[in-house]
Design a protein around this motif. Structure first.
Motif, PDB file in Angstrom:
ATOM      1  N   PHE A  63       0.752  -1.058   0.141  1.00  0.00           N
ATOM      2  CA  PHE A  63      -0.087  -0.003  -0.118  1.00  0.00           C
ATOM      3  C   PHE A  63       0.867   1.223   0.062  1.00  0.00           C
ATOM      4  CE2 PHE A  63      -2.998  -3.085   2.158  1.00  0.00           C
ATOM      5  CZ  PHE A  63      -3.974  -3.041   1.182  1.00  0.00           C
ATOM      6  N   GLU A  64       0.257   2.336  -0.530  1.00  0.00           N
ATOM      7  CA  GLU A  64       1.022   3.556  -0.190  1.00  0.00           C
ATOM      8  C   GLU A  64       1.104   4.221   0.953  1.00  0.00           C
ATOM      9  OE1 GLU A  64      -0.375   5.788  -3.594  1.00  0.00           O
ATOM     10  OE2 GLU A  64      -0.123   4.278  -5.184  1.00  0.00           O
ATOM     11  N   LYS A  65       0.455   3.776   1.598  1.00  0.00           N
ATOM     12  CA  LYS A  65       0.546   4.182   3.081  1.00  0.00           C
ATOM     13  C   LYS A  65       1.946   3.775   4.122  1.00  0.00           C
ATOM     14  CE  LYS A  65      -2.812   1.250   5.377  1.00  0.00           C
ATOM     15  NZ  LYS A  65      -4.234   1.421   5.907  1.00  0.00           N
ATOM     16  N   GLN A  66       2.102   4.332   5.069  1.00  0.00           N
ATOM     17  CA  GLN A  66       3.295   3.951   5.869  1.00  0.00           C
ATOM     18  C   GLN A  66       3.183   2.744   6.519  1.00  0.00           C
ATOM     19  OE1 GLN A  66       4.241   6.888   8.848  1.00  0.00           O
ATOM     20  NE2 GLN A  66       5.820   5.664   9.778  1.00  0.00           N
ATOM     21  N   GLN A  67       4.066   1.720   6.365  1.00  0.00           N
ATOM     22  CA  GLN A  67       4.240   0.650   6.878  1.00  0.00           C
ATOM     23  C   GLN A  67       3.722   0.439   8.661  1.00  0.00           C
ATOM     24  OE1 GLN A  67       7.894  -1.366   6.928  1.00  0.00           O
ATOM     25  NE2 GLN A  67       6.905  -3.277   6.826  1.00  0.00           N
ATOM     26  N   PRO A  68       2.548  -0.058   8.944  1.00  0.00           N
ATOM     27  CA  PRO A  68       2.141  -0.049  10.252  1.00  0.00           C
ATOM     28  C   PRO A  68       3.302  -1.204  11.188  1.00  0.00           C
ATOM     29  CG  PRO A  68       0.799  -1.463   9.237  1.00  0.00           C
ATOM     30  CD  PRO A  68       1.736  -0.902   8.402  1.00  0.00           C
ATOM     31  N   GLU A  69       3.380  -0.699  12.438  1.00  0.00           N
ATOM     32  CA  GLU A  69       4.202  -1.410  13.257  1.00  0.00           C
ATOM     33  C   GLU A  69       3.402  -2.630  13.703  1.00  0.00           C
ATOM     34  OE1 GLU A  69       6.234  -1.459  17.643  1.00  0.00           O
ATOM     35  OE2 GLU A  69       5.545   0.572  17.074  1.00  0.00           O
ATOM     36  N   LYS A  70       4.058  -3.945  13.705  1.00  0.00           N
ATOM     37  CA  LYS A  70       3.427  -5.110  14.093  1.00  0.00           C
ATOM     38  C   LYS A  70       4.190  -5.697  15.294  1.00  0.00           C
ATOM     39  CE  LYS A  70       5.846  -8.080  11.073  1.00  0.00           C
ATOM     40  NZ  LYS A  70       5.898  -9.403  10.324  1.00  0.00           N
ATOM     41  N   LYS A  71       3.384  -6.487  16.143  1.00  0.00           N
ATOM     42  CA  LYS A  71       3.648  -6.764  17.078  1.00  0.00           C
ATOM     43  C   LYS A  71       4.212  -8.388  17.082  1.00  0.00           C
ATOM     44  CE  LYS A  71       3.426  -2.934  19.583  1.00  0.00           C
ATOM     45  NZ  LYS A  71       4.327  -2.384  20.355  1.00  0.00           N
ATOM     46  N   ALA A  72       3.267  -9.127  16.179  1.00  0.00           N
ATOM     47  CA  ALA A  72       3.405 -10.674  16.259  1.00  0.00           C
ATOM     48  C   ALA A  72       3.851 -10.979  14.830  1.00  0.00           C
ATOM     49  CB  ALA A  72       1.970 -10.932  16.291  1.00  0.00           C
ATOM     50  N   GLU A  73       4.311 -12.136  14.711  1.00  0.00           N
ATOM     51  CA  GLU A  73       4.661 -12.732  13.457  1.00  0.00           C
ATOM     52  C   GLU A  73       3.507 -13.335  12.909  1.00  0.00           C
ATOM     53  OE1 GLU A  73       7.799 -12.340  11.930  1.00  0.00           O
ATOM     54  OE2 GLU A  73       8.084 -10.753  13.381  1.00  0.00           O
ATOM     55  N   PHE A  74       3.238 -13.170  11.605  1.00  0.00           N
ATOM     56  CA  PHE A  74       2.007 -13.807  11.020  1.00  0.00           C
ATOM     57  C   PHE A  74       2.350 -15.012  10.000  1.00  0.00           C
ATOM     58  CE2 PHE A  74       1.290  -9.090  10.876  1.00  0.00           C
ATOM     59  CZ  PHE A  74       0.660  -8.971  12.099  1.00  0.00           C
ATOM     60  N   ASP A  75       1.174 -16.074  10.170  1.00  0.00           N
ATOM     61  CA  ASP A  75       1.384 -16.999   9.346  1.00  0.00           C
ATOM     62  C   ASP A  75       0.839 -17.009   8.032  1.00  0.00           C
ATOM     63  OD1 ASP A  75       1.553 -19.695   8.223  1.00  0.00           O
ATOM     64  OD2 ASP A  75       0.725 -20.480   9.886  1.00  0.00           O
ATOM     65  N   PHE A  76       1.374 -16.587   7.029  1.00  0.00           N
ATOM     66  CA  PHE A  76       0.933 -16.488   5.629  1.00  0.00           C
ATOM     67  C   PHE A  76       1.127 -17.771   4.762  1.00  0.00           C
ATOM     68  CE2 PHE A  76       1.702 -11.826   6.697  1.00  0.00           C
ATOM     69  CZ  PHE A  76       0.227 -11.404   6.921  1.00  0.00           C
ATOM     70  N   SER A  77       1.622 -18.762   5.570  1.00  0.00           N
ATOM     71  CA  SER A  77       1.932 -20.027   4.723  1.00  0.00           C
ATOM     72  C   SER A  77       0.463 -20.480   4.039  1.00  0.00           C
ATOM     73  CB  SER A  77       2.751 -20.865   5.491  1.00  0.00           C
ATOM     74  OG  SER A  77       1.752 -21.388   6.461  1.00  0.00           O
ATOM     75  N   GLU A  78       0.918 -21.397   2.951  1.00  0.00           N
ATOM     76  CA  GLU A  78      -0.158 -22.023   2.209  1.00  0.00           C
ATOM     77  C   GLU A  78      -0.590 -23.123   2.956  1.00  0.00           C
ATOM     78  OE1 GLU A  78      -1.839 -23.378  -2.114  1.00  0.00           O
ATOM     79  OE2 GLU A  78       0.260 -23.084  -1.936  1.00  0.00           O
ATOM     80  N   ARG A  79      -1.842 -23.086   3.836  1.00  0.00           N
ATOM     81  CA  ARG A  79      -2.128 -24.117   4.828  1.00  0.00           C
ATOM     82  C   ARG A  79      -3.297 -24.930   4.628  1.00  0.00           C
ATOM     83  NH1 ARG A  79      -2.815 -21.598  10.571  1.00  0.00           N
ATOM     84  NH2 ARG A  79      -2.877 -24.008  11.022  1.00  0.00           N
ATOM     85  N   SER A  80      -3.500 -26.019   4.931  1.00  0.00           N
ATOM     86  CA  SER A  80      -4.769 -26.732   4.561  1.00  0.00           C
ATOM     87  C   SER A  80      -6.015 -26.128   5.170  1.00  0.00           C
ATOM     88  CB  SER A  80      -4.632 -28.188   4.999  1.00  0.00           C
ATOM     89  OG  SER A  80      -4.993 -28.291   6.419  1.00  0.00           O
ATOM     90  N   VAL A  81      -6.892 -26.253   4.423  1.00  0.00           N
ATOM     91  CA  VAL A  81      -8.260 -25.636   4.999  1.00  0.00           C
ATOM     92  C   VAL A  81      -8.677 -26.297   6.170  1.00  0.00           C
ATOM     93  CG1 VAL A  81     -10.797 -25.731   4.512  1.00  0.00           C
ATOM     94  CG2 VAL A  81      -9.041 -25.179   2.765  1.00  0.00           C
ATOM     95  N   ARG A  82      -8.576 -27.638   6.297  1.00  0.00           N
ATOM     96  CA  ARG A  82      -8.754 -28.626   7.567  1.00  0.00           C
ATOM     97  C   ARG A  82      -7.937 -27.899   8.644  1.00  0.00           C
ATOM     98  NH1 ARG A  82     -13.313 -30.272   8.485  1.00  0.00           N
ATOM     99  NH2 ARG A  82     -13.226 -31.539   6.439  1.00  0.00           N
ATOM    100  N   ALA A  83      -6.680 -27.773   8.519  1.00  0.00           N
ATOM    101  CA  ALA A  83      -5.767 -27.385   9.612  1.00  0.00           C
ATOM    102  C   ALA A  83      -6.248 -25.896  10.240  1.00  0.00           C
ATOM    103  CB  ALA A  83      -4.438 -27.117   9.406  1.00  0.00           C
ATOM    104  N   VAL A  84      -6.817 -25.004   9.339  1.00  0.00           N
ATOM    105  CA  VAL A  84      -7.195 -23.671   9.550  1.00  0.00           C
ATOM    106  C   VAL A  84      -8.500 -23.779  10.182  1.00  0.00           C
ATOM    107  CG1 VAL A  84      -7.724 -21.490   8.792  1.00  0.00           C
ATOM    108  CG2 VAL A  84      -5.758 -22.433   8.065  1.00  0.00           C
TER     109      VAL A  84
END
Length: 184
Positions: free
Chosen positions: A146-167
């Protein structure tokens, strides 16, 4: 007599969009539907569900020190989409009737799960978490910032390709854990 026509949920419940009731809510219906619903209208590099987004938002809420009630609000902040689908932000603004239904269903879900009515400050905190996760989703899953400023994050996110069932299973576990915490 209930208002409008119902949808039939995963568990076979008739859920009336125009007359949402707490007794028509099943945890598995929300977890199942959201785990099968793709974010960004399917325009990410691979399938990434609304449920996985909600789980990432929950991690950010925990890292920010939200209490159990607000963590629950964050986990289910897109819960209405289990019943009326996910519509992208740029489109939603042009659908005031959809937004009215979304608000009514979401308010009922907040009551159902013990969140109750949120203050404006709490809504802003939830929105900030949602926006933070969205920003990083786009960087990782759309290869675009996005063109806006990068927000500070506090956590690590899981953007991996996961199985529907596991999620789905993780979403249900977190929902049950937070429900139990709110009963204490």
């Amino acid at each position: 007599m209930r208002k409008g026509e119902p949808i039939t949920t995963y568990t076979g419940i008739d859920f009336y969009i125009l007359d949402p009731r707490s007794e028509d809510v099943e945890d598995i219906d929300i977890a199942h539907a959201l785990s099968l619903m793709c974010r960004a209208n399917g325009h990410y590099i691979y399938f990434y569900s609304v449920a996985q987004h909600c789980l990432n938002c929950l991690q950010e809420a925990r890292a920010r020190g939200f209490d159990a009630r607000l963590q629950m609000a964050v986990l289910i902040h897109d819960g209405s989409e289990a019943y009326i689908s996910d519509i992208t932000r740029p489109v939603k603004q042009y659908l005031p009737t959809y937004m009215d239904y979304e608000y009514a269903i979401q308010s009922m879900l907040y009551e159902h799960y013990g969140v109750g009515v949120l203050t404006e400050e709490e809504k802003e905190a939830i929105s900030a978490v949602d926006d933070t996760v969205l920003f990083y989703e786009f960087e990782v899953l759309h290869k675009r910032s996005f063109e806006k400023q990068q927000p500070e994050k506090k956590a690590e996110f899981d953007f991996s390709e996961r199985s529907v069932r596991a999620v789905e299973e993780e979403f249900l576990r977190e929902l049950k854990k937070l429900s139990a915490a709110l009963l204490q």
